[in-house]
Design a protein around this motif. Structure first.
Motif, mmCIF file in Angstrom:
data_model
loop_
_atom_site.group_PDB
_atom_site.id
_atom_site.type_symbol
_atom_site.label_atom_id
_atom_site.label_comp_id
_atom_site.label_asym_id
_atom_site.label_seq_id
_atom_site.Cartn_x
_atom_site.Cartn_y
_atom_site.Cartn_z
ATOM 1 N N VAL A 61 -5.857 -1.962 -8.848
ATOM 2 C CA VAL A 61 -5.736 -0.508 -8.726
ATOM 3 C C VAL A 61 -4.284 -0.129 -8.977
ATOM 4 O O VAL A 61 -3.371 -0.684 -8.364
ATOM 5 N N VAL A 62 -4.075 0.798 -9.898
ATOM 6 C CA VAL A 62 -2.736 1.290 -10.218
ATOM 7 C C VAL A 62 -2.606 2.696 -9.628
ATOM 8 O O VAL A 62 -3.401 3.582 -9.944
ATOM 9 N N ALA A 63 -1.622 2.883 -8.750
ATOM 10 C CA ALA A 63 -1.377 4.189 -8.122
ATOM 11 C C ALA A 63 -0.036 4.721 -8.628
ATOM 12 O O ALA A 63 0.999 4.062 -8.487
ATOM 13 N N ILE A 64 -0.057 5.905 -9.224
ATOM 14 C CA ILE A 64 1.154 6.486 -9.812
ATOM 15 C C ILE A 64 1.539 7.761 -9.067
ATOM 16 O O ILE A 64 0.709 8.649 -8.853
ATOM 17 N N ASP A 65 2.794 7.814 -8.706
ATOM 18 C CA ASP A 65 3.374 8.985 -8.038
ATOM 19 C C ASP A 65 3.480 10.128 -9.053
ATOM 20 O O ASP A 65 4.078 9.974 -10.120
ATOM 21 N N VAL A 66 2.854 11.274 -8.740
ATOM 22 C CA VAL A 66 2.949 12.441 -9.625
ATOM 23 C C VAL A 66 3.600 13.620 -8.904
ATOM 24 O O VAL A 66 3.388 14.780 -9.258
ATOM 25 N N SER A 67 4.406 13.316 -7.899
ATOM 26 C CA SER A 67 5.115 14.370 -7.184
ATOM 27 C C SER A 67 6.222 14.951 -8.064
ATOM 28 O O SER A 67 6.568 14.385 -9.112
ATOM 29 N N LYS A 68 6.818 16.066 -7.644
ATOM 30 C CA LYS A 68 7.826 16.756 -8.453
ATOM 31 C C LYS A 68 9.049 15.885 -8.718
ATOM 32 O O LYS A 68 9.731 16.051 -9.742
ATOM 33 N N SER A 69 9.336 14.921 -7.819
ATOM 34 C CA SER A 69 10.496 14.059 -8.017
ATOM 35 C C SER A 69 10.359 13.204 -9.275
ATOM 36 O O SER A 69 11.353 12.714 -9.814
ATOM 37 N N MET A 70 9.121 13.037 -9.775
ATOM 38 C CA MET A 70 8.898 12.219 -10.974
ATOM 39 C C MET A 70 9.310 12.961 -12.250
ATOM 40 O O MET A 70 9.275 12.407 -13.338
ATOM 41 N N LEU A 71 9.758 14.238 -12.103
ATOM 42 C CA LEU A 71 10.292 14.974 -13.250
ATOM 43 C C LEU A 71 11.780 14.709 -13.462
ATOM 44 O O LEU A 71 12.351 15.130 -14.471
ATOM 45 N N ALA A 72 12.394 14.015 -12.512
ATOM 46 C CA ALA A 72 13.816 13.689 -12.640
ATOM 47 C C ALA A 72 14.055 12.881 -13.907
ATOM 48 O O ALA A 72 13.239 12.046 -14.300
ATOM 49 N N GLN A 73 15.186 13.120 -14.545
ATOM 50 C CA GLN A 73 15.444 12.563 -15.872
ATOM 51 C C GLN A 73 16.499 11.453 -15.864
ATOM 52 O O GLN A 73 17.181 11.238 -16.865
ATOM 53 N N GLY A 80 4.749 17.059 -2.037
ATOM 54 C CA GLY A 80 5.257 16.022 -1.150
ATOM 55 C C GLY A 80 5.005 14.644 -1.736
ATOM 56 O O GLY A 80 4.498 14.510 -2.859
ATOM 57 N N THR A 81 5.360 13.629 -0.969
ATOM 58 C CA THR A 81 5.121 12.241 -1.391
ATOM 59 C C THR A 81 4.569 11.469 -0.207
ATOM 60 O O THR A 81 5.250 11.326 0.815
ATOM 61 N N ASN A 82 3.353 10.995 -0.343
ATOM 62 C CA ASN A 82 2.667 10.293 0.740
ATOM 63 C C ASN A 82 2.179 8.942 0.201
ATOM 64 O O ASN A 82 1.077 8.829 -0.333
ATOM 65 N N ILE A 83 3.028 7.908 0.340
ATOM 66 C CA ILE A 83 2.685 6.591 -0.201
ATOM 67 C C ILE A 83 1.523 5.954 0.566
ATOM 68 O O ILE A 83 0.772 5.139 0.015
ATOM 69 N N SER A 84 1.350 6.328 1.804
ATOM 70 C CA SER A 84 0.261 5.742 2.589
ATOM 71 C C SER A 84 -1.117 6.164 2.062
ATOM 72 O O SER A 84 -2.094 5.436 2.198
ATOM 73 N N ALA A 85 -1.202 7.362 1.423
ATOM 74 C CA ALA A 85 -2.496 7.871 0.949
ATOM 75 C C ALA A 85 -3.130 6.964 -0.109
ATOM 76 O O ALA A 85 -4.311 6.610 0.015
ATOM 77 N N PRO A 86 -2.416 6.538 -1.160
ATOM 78 C CA PRO A 86 -3.055 5.643 -2.133
ATOM 79 C C PRO A 86 -3.363 4.263 -1.554
ATOM 80 O O PRO A 86 -4.312 3.609 -1.991
ATOM 81 N N ILE A 87 -2.581 3.826 -0.564
ATOM 82 C CA ILE A 87 -2.852 2.526 0.072
ATOM 83 C C ILE A 87 -4.192 2.578 0.794
ATOM 84 O O ILE A 87 -5.030 1.677 0.656
ATOM 85 N N ASP A 88 -4.406 3.660 1.567
ATOM 86 C CA ASP A 88 -5.674 3.818 2.291
ATOM 87 C C ASP A 88 -6.860 3.890 1.321
ATOM 88 O O ASP A 88 -7.901 3.266 1.539
ATOM 89 N N LEU A 89 -6.683 4.653 0.237
ATOM 90 C CA LEU A 89 -7.766 4.863 -0.732
ATOM 91 C C LEU A 89 -8.119 3.556 -1.456
ATOM 92 O O LEU A 89 -9.299 3.223 -1.616
ATOM 93 N N ALA A 90 -7.099 2.820 -1.861
ATOM 94 C CA ALA A 90 -7.332 1.571 -2.587
ATOM 95 C C ALA A 90 -7.923 0.499 -1.690
ATOM 96 O O ALA A 90 -8.849 -0.222 -2.087
ATOM 97 N N CYS A 91 -7.408 0.376 -0.469
ATOM 98 C CA CYS A 91 -7.900 -0.656 0.456
ATOM 99 C C CYS A 91 -9.369 -0.445 0.794
ATOM 100 O O CYS A 91 -10.137 -1.406 0.932
ATOM 101 N N GLU A 92 -9.777 0.806 0.908
ATOM 102 C CA GLU A 92 -11.175 1.113 1.189
ATOM 103 C C GLU A 92 -12.066 0.641 0.038
ATOM 104 O O GLU A 92 -13.161 0.118 0.250
ATOM 105 N N SER A 93 -11.586 0.812 -1.179
ATOM 106 C CA SER A 93 -12.368 0.419 -2.355
ATOM 107 C C SER A 93 -12.374 -1.091 -2.560
ATOM 108 O O SER A 93 -13.356 -1.653 -3.046
ATOM 109 N N LEU A 132 -3.004 -4.071 -5.555
ATOM 110 C CA LEU A 132 -2.665 -2.657 -5.664
ATOM 111 C C LEU A 132 -1.243 -2.578 -6.212
ATOM 112 O O LEU A 132 -0.327 -3.183 -5.664
ATOM 113 N N VAL A 133 -1.082 -1.839 -7.315
ATOM 114 C CA VAL A 133 0.237 -1.643 -7.919
ATOM 115 C C VAL A 133 0.628 -0.185 -7.721
ATOM 116 O O VAL A 133 -0.093 0.714 -8.158
#
Length: 340
Positions: free
Chosen positions: A90-102, A166-179, A190-191
């Motif tokens: 499972v690949v989890a990618i951060d799409v929060s506003k901070s990912m617009l930084a250049q 916001g940025t919630n790294i725990s959310a993709p961990i919970d979602l992936a672990c359940e699957s 999980l990446v």
């Protein structure tokens, strides 16, 4: 339908052979008739022209049916059960506003999408799933062995994919672990691709869940420790840099320390996207995951029928070989010569 339609082009060769044969046969009969009358020639010649003609027709028909067989004709549906061996990633990618930084050009998110498109094409025998996360996490692509489908969903990611800021790294961990909880520990991973700044969720609890489900987390840090302000856009045009409640420009930095802790706590590893060799190592590790038997897929395939045409061609070849090209000799003819 035919599996190898191009092979039917060989029929043109057979057609050419047929035309040449008919022309030469007609020409030879004409020459013989000019040489002498047919009754005399029939008495002198032991060759039966009708049988020769018939033998060659059988040979040409045999060639036609062989060519059709080579084209692999198919009809009638046949159910086929296919089971695949794969590991689950499972690949989890951060799409929060901070990912617009250049600090990584053209920006963090675009660079992550480009690099991970290349990474997935180098994986061998894995099912890949995609999660996008910001303040919450959502599946974008379920686990699939179809790399092109994964890449399509990956290309569609942007900072508006998840409507929660916001940025919630725990959310993709919970979602992936359940699957992945029913998948053996050595056959799943999980990446997480993020800058590491996590401001929401209960990360400690999520890591405990990951350890209980024996899900290894591989973190890929994106950004620089120096940091970069976050641009905001209006109608596709740069507006200003993001500011906090006090009017101060927000600078987002790579938090390698948090990502290292997440990886080490689950038996995984931390990688820095700025280092090409680091990502090569990640590909190597993922390719070494164990492969397990996945769910069987039932396919409806057209059944091969080429053997019917081969059988018919064999019959024509046998007729060609065993039909004599000479006339049957009458016993009385020899006796007549002896009397004379």
């Amino acid at each position: 339908m035919f599996e190898n339609v191009n092979n039917l082009l060989l029929l043109t060769v057979v057609l050419a052979i047929t035309i040449i044969f008919l022309f030469s046969f007609k020409l030879s009969r004409k020459t013989i008739n000019e040489f002498t009358n047919s009754s005399l020639w029939n008495k002198m010649l032991t060759v039966d022209f009708f049988k020769v003609f018939l033998k060659n027709i059988f040979f040409i028909l045999a060639l036609i049916f062989i060519v059709i067989a080579l084209a692999r004709p198919k009809w009638g549906l046949k159910q086929v059960e296919a089971k695949s061996l794969s590991s689950d990633i499972v690949v989890a990618i951060d799409v929060s506003k901070s990912m617009l930084a250049q600090d990584l050009k053209p920006d963090r998110l675009t660079r992550a999408k480009i690099i991970f498109k290349d990474l997935t094409e180098r994986l061998k025998g894995q099912r890949i799933g995609l999660i996008a996360f910001a303040g919450q996490a959502y599946w974008q692509c379920p686990l699939t062995s179809d790399v092109k489908a994964f890449e399509m969903f990956l290309s569609l990611l942007d900072t508006d994919t998840v409507p929660f800021y916001g940025t919630n790294i725990s959310a993709p961990i919970d979602l992936a672990c359940e699957s992945l909880k029913k998948v053996p520990s050595n056959a799943k991973a999980l990446v997480i691709i993020t800058d590491g700044e996590s401001f929401d969720g209960d990360l400690k609890s999520s890591l405990e869940e990951a350890k209980e489900s024996q899900t290894k987390i591989f973190c890929v840090g994106i950004g620089t420790e120096k940091g970069e302000p976050i641009p905001t856009y209006e109608n596709g045009q740069f507006k200003e840099y993001l500011k906090d409640d006090k009017g101060k420009t927000v600078v987002t930095k790579l938090d390698s320390s948090t990502l290292e802790q997440i990886a080490l706590a689950t038996g995984g590893r931390y990688y820095n996207m700025n280092q090409d060799q680091s990502l090569n190592n990640l590909v190597s590790v993922l390719n070494k995951l164990d492969k397990i038997e996945g769910t069987a897929n039932i396919f409806n395939n057209l059944e091969d029928r080429y053997y019917y045409f081969l059988a018919v061609s064999l019959i024509f070849l046998l007729l060609y070989l065993f039909i004599p090209a000479t006339k049957r000799q009458k016993v009385g003819r020899t006796e007549d010569w002896e009397k004379k």
